[in-house]
Design an enzyme around this catalytic site. Structure first.
Site, short mmCIF file in Angstrom:
data_model
loop_
_atom_site.label_atom_id
_atom_site.label_comp_id
_atom_site.label_asym_id
_atom_site.label_seq_id
_atom_site.Cartn_x
_atom_site.Cartn_y
_atom_site.Cartn_z
N HIS A 119 0.81 -1.21 0.00
CA HIS A 119 0.00 0.00 0.00
C HIS A 119 0.85 1.27 0.00
CE1 HIS A 119 -4.18 -1.68 1.09
NE2 HIS A 119 -3.46 -2.62 0.50
N HIS A 156 -1.98 -12.59 -2.10
CA HIS A 156 -3.01 -13.31 -1.35
C HIS A 156 -2.59 -14.73 -0.98
CE1 HIS A 156 -6.39 -10.44 -2.94
NE2 HIS A 156 -5.51 -9.85 -2.14
#
EC number: 1.11.1.21
Length: 737
Positions: free
Chosen positions: A100, A268
Site C-alpha cells: 500500500h 493473497h
C-alpha cells in the site's frame, strides 16, 4: 471521448476550473480541525530536520544492511502484546504495508508510490484501505529508531515487505534503496469525492452512465489503492465489471495482465483479510482521532485487542490453508472448488468454497487448533471468471516456477516503479538485469571542449534558427518529471517517432532539426547534441542582446536504442498542455494557467524559475505553432530570437489594453495600443496570468525593472540548465556506486 483513456480529448485534468481541479479535496477539507502547520513554512519551504547538508545516499551506504535484515526477520515472529500477529507471524501484515506504500503510484502523472514515505501522512495514513497500517508502522519504530539516519521510512517500508516475503519462503527479485524521506504531505490530486469508499463514495467507472476513470487517477474509489474487492460498487455479481476495473486500475499503475494476476495471487498467498466485526465497532482514522491516542486510529475496545476482533476490509478469512508459507495453494484452491457467495461477520460480500476438504481449511488466526474455511474476494474470482485472466492463472497453477518468477518481478516493479533510472538504486541487492520499465540508457562519454566548440559553431552556421534549436532541446529535456524521475534528455528518446510526433513538438520542424543535428554531431551523442544545440542558440540569443554568457552543459549522455524504448509506457508523458511553449491541445475544465503550474511542479521549478523560463522562451520565439496565430502568440517582442526581458516589459506596459478573442473561448487575447487601438500582440491565458495574478506579477515586475536585464538573463540560464540537467542521475549518483 478518447477510446483508450475514456477522457474527453484525452484531457488529464478535471475539476471546477481552478487549482481545486488539480488538488481535489485537501487535508484541510477532510480534517478542518487538524493542526495547521503551513504558517511555519519559511519562504514557502518546510524545514527538513536533517538539514540541507544531509546526504541520505551516503548514510544508506554506511548502513549495516545485513544486521537490519536480521532484525526485521526476527520482528516477523516477535510477539507484541498490544497488537496481534496473525498465525504468530507479522509477515503478511508488513507485505500489505509495503504494497500500500508503493501501490499509490500511477502512470498518468508519475505521482504516488513509496518514494518519500507518504504513508505516514494524511490523507494516506487515514484512507480506509490503509486501515490498521498505523500499527504496522509503529511496530517498526524500534528498528527505525535503532538505525536512525541510515534507513529512511520510505526504504524501510519496502525492505520490510521484501524481508516478510523471504521469511515465508517467497521469491524476491531484489531491492534498491535510496528513497529519501520528506516531512510533510505531498500535494497530490486524489480525486474530488466528498466521501471515502466505506461511507458511500461512488465508483469511478459506470459505463451505463458514460462515466470513465479520469486521468491521472488510478484507484476505483476514493480511499482505495486499487479496486473494491467486493466488486464494482460492492456488487459481487458483476464479473465483467470486476475484471474491467482490475484491468484499468492496474494498467494505470504500470501493470499488464500477467503482472496483475501474479501480484494478486502472490499477495493473497499470505495472510488473511479482517472482517470479524462491523466497521461501526471501531473508532476514527488516525488523522481524526483524539490527541491521547498518539497517532493511532481505528481503535476497538482495548479488552478485545489480541482476540482476533480486527476489522479493516470487512472481508474475513485466509485465502489458503498455509497463510504464512509461499506455494501454489492459492490457484489450487481457486480452481479445485466451486464457490458460493456469503457474508462476512462484518457484512461484506465474499466467496467461500463449497464443501472444502479438511486439509484445505485454514487455521484460525489466533488458535491453530481450530480450522476455518478459506475464502476468495470478488477480485480473486475475476482471475477465474475472466477469460484472459483465467488463461494466465491456469498457467501459473500448472507451473510454479513461472509464478515464482512473475510474482518476484512484478513485486519488484511495484516497489521500484517510481524510483526512476536504475542508477538511483543503492545497496547490495540491486539486480544486475536491466528492465525495460527502468528506461535503460547506455553509458555515454564526455565530449572534449574542442569537439563541443566545433559542434556549436557548426550548428549556428547550419541555417537552423534560435527558436528551432531551443524548442528541440526543450522538447527533449522537458519530458522529465520529478514525480517518478522518468523522461528527460538523457537517452535522446525524443528522436523516436512515438515522441517526435507529439503535436506539441511541431513534428515536421523537430524532425528537420534532429536530422541536421545528427548530421553535424560526429562522435557526440545525439542526446548531448540536442542539449548543446539549445545551449548554442541561447548563447547566440544572449550575445545578440548584448550579453556574453556561457550556458553550462555536462556532456556524457547516452542514446537509447529502439529495443530499450517502450513506446506505450511513454504515452502518459505526452503533455496535454505545455505553457512554456504556449501549447494547449484543447480547452479543458481546468484553467490553462493551472496546468502551467502543475507542469512546473513536475519539472521541480520554483515560482521565479517558472517565470524566468517562460519569459525567456517567449523572447526566443520558442512557442508552438499549434494555435491560430502560430509561432507569434505570446512572443511579446519585436526582436524574437534575442534573449531579452521584452516579454515582461511589454506585458506590463501601461499603454496596452487586452481583449479576449471571442472565438477562442477565453483562451486567446489581443493586446491593443491604448491610444490608437491597433493590435500589437497576441497572447494566451498563460501569458496574461503573469500580469493578472498578484504573486506572479510581483516576480514579473522584478524582471521588467530597469537594471535587472542581466539578472533576467542569468536567471533564465540557471532555470534552463536545471531542466536540461534534471535527469543526470548518472553524474549525481556516480559517487555512490
Amino acid at each position: 471521448m478518447d477510446a483508450k483513456t475514456g477522457e474527453m480529448s484525452g484531457c488529464p485534468f478535471h475539476g471546477d476550473g481552478g487549482m481545486r481541479g488539480l488538488l481535489g479535496r485537501t487535508n484541510r477539507d477532510w480534517w478542518p480541525d487538524s493542526l495547521q502547520l503551513e504558517i511555519l513554512q519559511q519562504g514557502g519551504r518546510s524545514a527538513d530536520p536533517m538539514g540541507e547538508d544531509f546526504d541520505y545516499c551516503e548514510a544508506f551506504n554506511a548502513l549495516d544492511y545485513q544486521a537490519l535484515k536480521r532484525d526485521l526477520t526476527d520482528l516477523m515472529t516477535d510477539s507484541q502484546d498490544w497488537w496481534p500477529a496473525d498465525y504468530g507471524h507479522y509477515g503478511p501484515f508488513f507485505i500489505r504495508m509495503a504494497w500500500h506504500a508503493a501501490g499509490t503510484y500511477r502512470t498518468g502523472d508519475g505521482r504516488g508510490g513509496a518514494g518519500s514515505g507518504q504513508q505516514r501522512f494524511a490523507p494516506l495514513n487515514s484512507w480506509p484501505d490503509n486501515g490498521n497500517l498505523d500499527k504496522a508502522r509503529r511496530l517498526l519504530w524500534p528498528i527505525k529508531q535503532k538505525y536512525g539516519k541510515h534507513i529512511s521510512w520510505a526504504d524501510l517500508f519496502i525492505l520490510t515487505g521484501n524481508v516478510a516475503i523471504e521469511s515465508m519462503g517467497g521469491p524476491v527479485f531484489g531491492f534498491g534503496g535510496g528513497r529519501k524521506d520528506v516531512f510533510e504531505p505531498e500535494t497530490v490530486y486524489w480525486g474530488t469525492e466528498e466521501q471515502w469508499v466505506d461511507t458511500g463514495a461512488e465508483t469511478r467507472i459506470i459505463p451505463d452512465e458514460g462515466k470513465a476513470l479520469e486521468n491521472p487517477l488510478a484507484a476505483i474509489q476514493m480511499g482505495l489503492i486499487y479496486v473494491n474487492p467486493e466488486g464494482p460498487g460492492g456488487n459481487p455479481h458483476d464479473a465483467e465489471g470486476m475484471a474491467r476495473d482490475m484491468r484499468e486500475t492496474f494498467a494505470r499503475m504500470a501493470m499488464n495482465d500477467e503482472e496483475t494476476v501474479a501480484l494478486t495471487a502472490g499477495g493473497h498467498a499470505f495472510g488473511k483479510a479482517h472482517g470479524a466485526k462491523p466497521s461501526d465497532t471501531f473508532g476514527k482514522a488516525p488523522e481524526g482521532e483524539n490527541l491521547h491516542t498518539m497517532g493511532f486510529g481505528w481503535l476497538t475496545d482495548p479488552e478485545e485487542i489480541g482476540k482476533g476482533h480486527i476489522t479493516t476490509s470487512g472481508i474475513e478469512g485466509a485465502w489458503t490453508p498455509n497463510p504464512t508459507q509461499w506455494g501454489g495453494d492459492y490457484f489450487r484452491l481457486l480452481f479445485k472448488y466451486d464457490y458460493e457467495l456469503v457474508k462476512s461477520p462484518a457484512g461484506a460480500n465474499q466467496w467461500q468454497p463449497i464443501d472444502p476438504d479438511p486439509e484445505d481449511m485454514a487455521p484460525d488466526a489466533r488458535d491453530p487448533s481450530k480450522k476455518v474455511p478459506t475464502m476468495m474476494t470478488t477480485a480473486d474470482m475475476a482471475l477465474k471468471r475472466d477469460p484472459e485472466y483465467r488463461k494466465i492463472s491456469e498457467r501459473f497453477r500448472d507451473d510454479q516456477a513461472a509464478l515464482d518468477d512473475a510474482f518476484a518481478r512484478a513485486w519488484f516493479k511495484l516497489c521500484h516503479r517510481d524510483m526512476g533510472p536504475k542508477v538511483r538504486y543503492l545497496g547490495p541487492e540491486v539486480p544486475a538485469e536491466d528492465l525495460i520499465w527502468q528506461d535503460p540508457v547506455p553509458a555515454g562519454k564526455q565530449a572534449s571542449d574542442s569537439a563541443v566548440a566545433d559542434f556549436k559553431r557548426a550548428v549556428l552556421d547550419s541555417g537552423l534558427s534560435v527558436s528551432e534549436l531551443v524548442k528541440a532541446a526543450w522538447a527533449s529535456a522537458s519530458t522529465y518529471r520529478n514525480s517518478d524521475h522518468r523522461g528527460g534528455a538523457n537517452g535522446a528518446h525524443i528522436r523516436f517517432d512515438a515522441l517526435r510526433n507529439w503535436a506539441v513538438n511541431d513534428p515536421e520542424e523537430l524532425g528537420k532539426v534532429l536530422a541536421k543535428l545528427d548530421e553535424l554531431r560526429g562522435d557526440i551523442s545525439m542526446a548531448d547534441a540536442i542539449v548543446l544545440g539549445g545551449a548554442a542558440a541561447i548563447e547566440k540569443a544572449a550575445k545578440d542582446g548584448g550579453y556574453d554568457i556561457t550556458v553550462p552543459v555536462s556532456t556524457g549522455r547516452g542514446d537509447a536504442t529502439e529495443d530499450q524504448f517502450d513506446a506505450e509506457s511513454w504515452e502518459p508523458l505526452e503533455p496535454f498542455a505545455d505553457g512554456f511553449r504556449n501549447y494547449l491541445r484543447t480547452k479543458a475544465s481546468v484553467k490553462t494557467e493551472d496546468m502551467l503550474v502543475d507542469r512546473a511542479h513536475l519539472l521541480g521549478l520554483s515560482m521565479p524559475e517558472m517565470t524566468a523560463l517562460l519569459g525567456g522562451m517567449r523572447a526566443l520565439g520558442a512557442v508552438s505553432k499549434h494555435t491560430q496565430h502560430g509561432n507569434s502568440i505570446g512572443v511579446l517582442t519585436d526582436r524574437p530570437g534575442v534573449l531579452s526581458n521584452d516579454f515582461f516589459t511589454n506585458l506590463l506596459a501601461m499603454g496596452t489594453v487586452w481583449e479576449v478573442v471571442d472565438e477562442s473561448g477565453d483562451e486567446e487575447f489581443v493586446g491593443k495600443c491604448r491610444l490608437k487601438g491597433d493590435v500589437k500582440w497576441h497572447a494566451t491565458r498563460t501569458d496574461l496570468v503573469f500580469g493578472s495574478n498578484s504573486q506572479l506579477r510581483a516576480v514579473a515586475e522584478v524582471y521588467a525593472e530597469n537594471g535587472n536585464e542581466r539578472k533576467f538573463v542569468d536567471d533564465f540560464v540557471k532555470a534552463w540548465t536545471k531542466v536540461m540537467e534534471a535527469d543526470r542521475f548518472d553524474l549525481e549518483y556516480a559517487k555512490y556506486h
